[in-house]
Design a protein around this motif. Sequence first.
Motif, PDB file in Angstrom:
ATOM      1  N   MET A   1      15.381 100.438  70.735  1.00 32.19           N
ATOM      2  CA  MET A   1      16.740 100.012  69.802  1.00 32.19           C
ATOM      3  C   MET A   1      17.331  98.639  69.638  1.00 32.19           C
ATOM      4  N   PRO A   2      17.326  97.989  70.990  1.00 32.70           N
ATOM      5  CA  PRO A   2      17.879  96.553  71.119  1.00 32.70           C
ATOM      6  C   PRO A   2      16.731  95.804  70.328  1.00 32.70           C
ATOM      7  N   ARG A   3      15.610  96.083  70.643  1.00 36.12           N
ATOM      8  CA  ARG A   3      14.525  95.030  70.015  1.00 36.12           C
ATOM      9  C   ARG A   3      14.572  95.187  68.425  1.00 36.12           C
ATOM     10  N   LYS A   4      14.719  96.466  67.728  1.00 33.44           N
ATOM     11  CA  LYS A   4      14.836  96.698  66.331  1.00 33.44           C
ATOM     12  C   LYS A   4      16.221  96.084  65.928  1.00 33.44           C
ATOM     13  N   GLN A   5      17.212  96.128  66.787  1.00 35.41           N
ATOM     14  CA  GLN A   5      18.505  95.450  66.316  1.00 35.41           C
ATOM     15  C   GLN A   5      18.360  93.999  66.392  1.00 35.41           C
ATOM     16  N   ASN A   6      17.606  93.456  67.131  1.00 37.57           N
ATOM     17  CA  ASN A   6      17.321  92.049  67.252  1.00 37.57           C
ATOM     18  C   ASN A   6      16.689  91.349  66.199  1.00 37.57           C
ATOM     19  N   ARG A   7      15.677  92.423  65.741  1.00 40.88           N
ATOM     20  CA  ARG A   7      15.155  91.703  64.464  1.00 40.88           C
ATOM     21  C   ARG A   7      15.898  91.900  63.133  1.00 40.88           C
ATOM     22  N   SER A   8      16.815  93.001  63.202  1.00 41.56           N
ATOM     23  CA  SER A   8      17.670  93.095  62.175  1.00 41.56           C
ATOM     24  C   SER A   8      18.570  92.025  61.873  1.00 41.56           C
ATOM     25  N   ASN A   9      19.152  91.550  63.134  1.00 44.24           N
ATOM     26  CA  ASN A   9      19.969  90.391  63.136  1.00 44.24           C
ATOM     27  C   ASN A   9      19.270  89.012  62.870  1.00 44.24           C
ATOM     28  N   ALA A  10      18.041  88.809  63.381  1.00 40.92           N
ATOM     29  CA  ALA A  10      17.368  87.740  62.917  1.00 40.92           C
ATOM     30  C   ALA A  10      16.998  87.721  61.335  1.00 40.92           C
ATOM     31  N   THR A  11      16.425  88.933  60.839  1.00 39.00           N
ATOM     32  CA  THR A  11      16.516  89.037  59.282  1.00 39.00           C
ATOM     33  C   THR A  11      17.754  88.494  58.673  1.00 39.00           C
ATOM     34  N   ARG A  12      18.968  89.050  59.102  1.00 37.31           N
ATOM     35  CA  ARG A  12      20.178  88.812  58.337  1.00 37.31           C
ATOM     36  C   ARG A  12      20.700  87.365  58.603  1.00 37.31           C
ATOM     37  N   ASP A  13      20.239  86.668  59.790  1.00 34.67           N
ATOM     38  CA  ASP A  13      20.315  85.296  59.937  1.00 34.67           C
ATOM     39  C   ASP A  13      19.468  84.443  59.021  1.00 34.67           C
ATOM     40  N   ARG A  14      18.407  84.941  58.770  1.00 37.57           N
ATOM     41  CA  ARG A  14      17.708  84.242  57.921  1.00 37.57           C
ATOM     42  C   ARG A  14      17.728  84.088  56.454  1.00 37.57           C
ATOM     43  N   ILE A  15      18.635  85.471  56.056  1.00 34.50           N
ATOM     44  CA  ILE A  15      19.061  85.476  54.866  1.00 34.50           C
ATOM     45  C   ILE A  15      20.180  84.532  54.626  1.00 34.50           C
ATOM     46  N   LEU A  16      20.962  84.308  55.661  1.00 28.98           N
ATOM     47  CA  LEU A  16      22.387  83.536  55.610  1.00 28.98           C
ATOM     48  C   LEU A  16      21.706  82.103  55.545  1.00 28.98           C
ATOM     49  N   ALA A  17      20.882  81.726  56.308  1.00 32.78           N
ATOM     50  CA  ALA A  17      20.368  80.382  56.314  1.00 32.78           C
ATOM     51  C   ALA A  17      19.677  79.910  54.840  1.00 32.78           C
ATOM     52  N   ALA A  18      18.733  80.850  54.410  1.00 32.17           N
ATOM     53  CA  ALA A  18      18.329  80.811  53.161  1.00 32.17           C
ATOM     54  C   ALA A  18      19.586  80.561  51.910  1.00 32.17           C
ATOM     55  N   ALA A  19      20.350  81.494  52.071  1.00 35.60           N
ATOM     56  CA  ALA A  19      21.636  81.242  51.228  1.00 35.60           C
ATOM     57  C   ALA A  19      22.375  80.016  51.180  1.00 35.60           C
ATOM     58  N   ALA A  20      22.390  79.348  52.209  1.00 35.25           N
ATOM     59  CA  ALA A  20      23.171  78.086  52.821  1.00 35.25           C
ATOM     60  C   ALA A  20      22.372  77.046  51.879  1.00 35.25           C
ATOM     61  N   ILE A  21      20.773  77.246  51.946  1.00 37.23           N
ATOM     62  CA  ILE A  21      19.968  76.113  51.408  1.00 37.23           C
ATOM     63  C   ILE A  21      20.174  76.195  49.883  1.00 37.23           C
ATOM     64  N   VAL A  22      19.971  77.420  49.331  1.00 32.51           N
ATOM     65  CA  VAL A  22      20.012  77.465  48.028  1.00 32.51           C
ATOM     66  C   VAL A  22      21.461  77.192  47.281  1.00 32.51           C
ATOM     67  N   LEU A  23      22.582  77.614  47.995  1.00 32.28           N
ATOM     68  CA  LEU A  23      23.977  77.005  47.655  1.00 32.28           C
ATOM     69  C   LEU A  23      23.818  75.642  47.620  1.00 32.28           C
ATOM     70  N   THR A  24      23.296  74.975  48.499  1.00 30.89           N
ATOM     71  CA  THR A  24      23.431  73.421  48.681  1.00 30.89           C
ATOM     72  C   THR A  24      22.539  72.963  47.656  1.00 30.89           C
ATOM     73  N   ARG A  25      21.449  73.565  47.334  1.00 28.02           N
ATOM     74  CA  ARG A  25      20.547  72.736  46.197  1.00 28.02           C
ATOM     75  C   ARG A  25      21.071  73.128  44.876  1.00 28.02           C
ATOM     76  N   LYS A  26      21.547  74.439  44.465  1.00 22.39           N
ATOM     77  CA  LYS A  26      21.785  74.862  43.333  1.00 22.39           C
ATOM     78  C   LYS A  26      23.052  75.296  42.595  1.00 22.39           C
ATOM     79  N   GLY A  27      23.944  75.132  43.860  1.00 25.44           N
ATOM     80  CA  GLY A  27      25.197  75.702  43.318  1.00 25.44           C
ATOM     81  C   GLY A  27      25.774  76.974  43.476  1.00 25.44           C
ATOM     82  N   TYR A  28      26.746  77.411  43.466  1.00 28.07           N
ATOM     83  CA  TYR A  28      27.269  79.001  43.369  1.00 28.07           C
ATOM     84  C   TYR A  28      26.815  79.406  41.970  1.00 28.07           C
ATOM     85  N   ALA A  29      26.731  78.886  40.956  1.00 27.58           N
ATOM     86  CA  ALA A  29      26.415  79.316  39.570  1.00 27.58           C
ATOM     87  C   ALA A  29      24.842  79.552  39.624  1.00 27.58           C
TER      88      ALA A  29
END
Length: 209
Positions: free
Chosen positions: A1-29
């Motif tokens: 279970m901890p390993r699965k949770q770690n993978r889930s957290n890593a994916t969530r962090d990857r989404i957040l990092a990707a969103a930060a990149i896209v917001l920086t490049r393209k703006g909210y709209a």
Amino acid sequence: MPRKQNRSNATRDRILAAAAIVLTRKGYAGARLVDIAEVADLRAPAVYYYFESRDELVAEVMVAGQRWLRDHVSTALDALPPETSSLERICAAVEAHLRVELELSDFATAVSRNSGQVPPEIRAELAREGAEYHALWRRLLNDAKDDGAIRADLDPAAARMLIIGALNWAPEWWNSSRGSVDVVVATAQSMIRHGLCAPTGLDLALQSG
């Protein structure tokens, strides 16, 4: 279970990092979930497993960026020797802020570039988080005024808003073709020193001469 949770957290962090990149490049709209998913190397529906809506994702990125900025500047100030003058502490905060914005964090840049574009509810959440950062700068400027390091005719509140506003605007105009980050930092610090400082006897003599 901890390993699965770690993978889930890593994916969530990857989404957040990707969103930060896209917001920086393209703006909210222009920040579409499909673009964020592509940067995160996921299919778009997978994003909804972690975030109920685009705005929930954007809000978390913005709050994280504000915290990252505050924590980085606070850490830089805490690392200074106790004898550091109040004016040099301000200059250290200027450098830490600019380096986060221009070199270290897409999260912080996403805040600077999108705080005026996001819906009111996200803006309100960001303002609550940002209040702590403004409190940090309020202390820096009040300490400098109490020490006599800045001119008595300056309003610290106005100075604080002008300084933070200028620092936050840097990602909008700066790129590597305009010179190094070191040059930007040194220029900003010079402007702060000469704009805030009470004139010395030599300065007055030069002006009158």
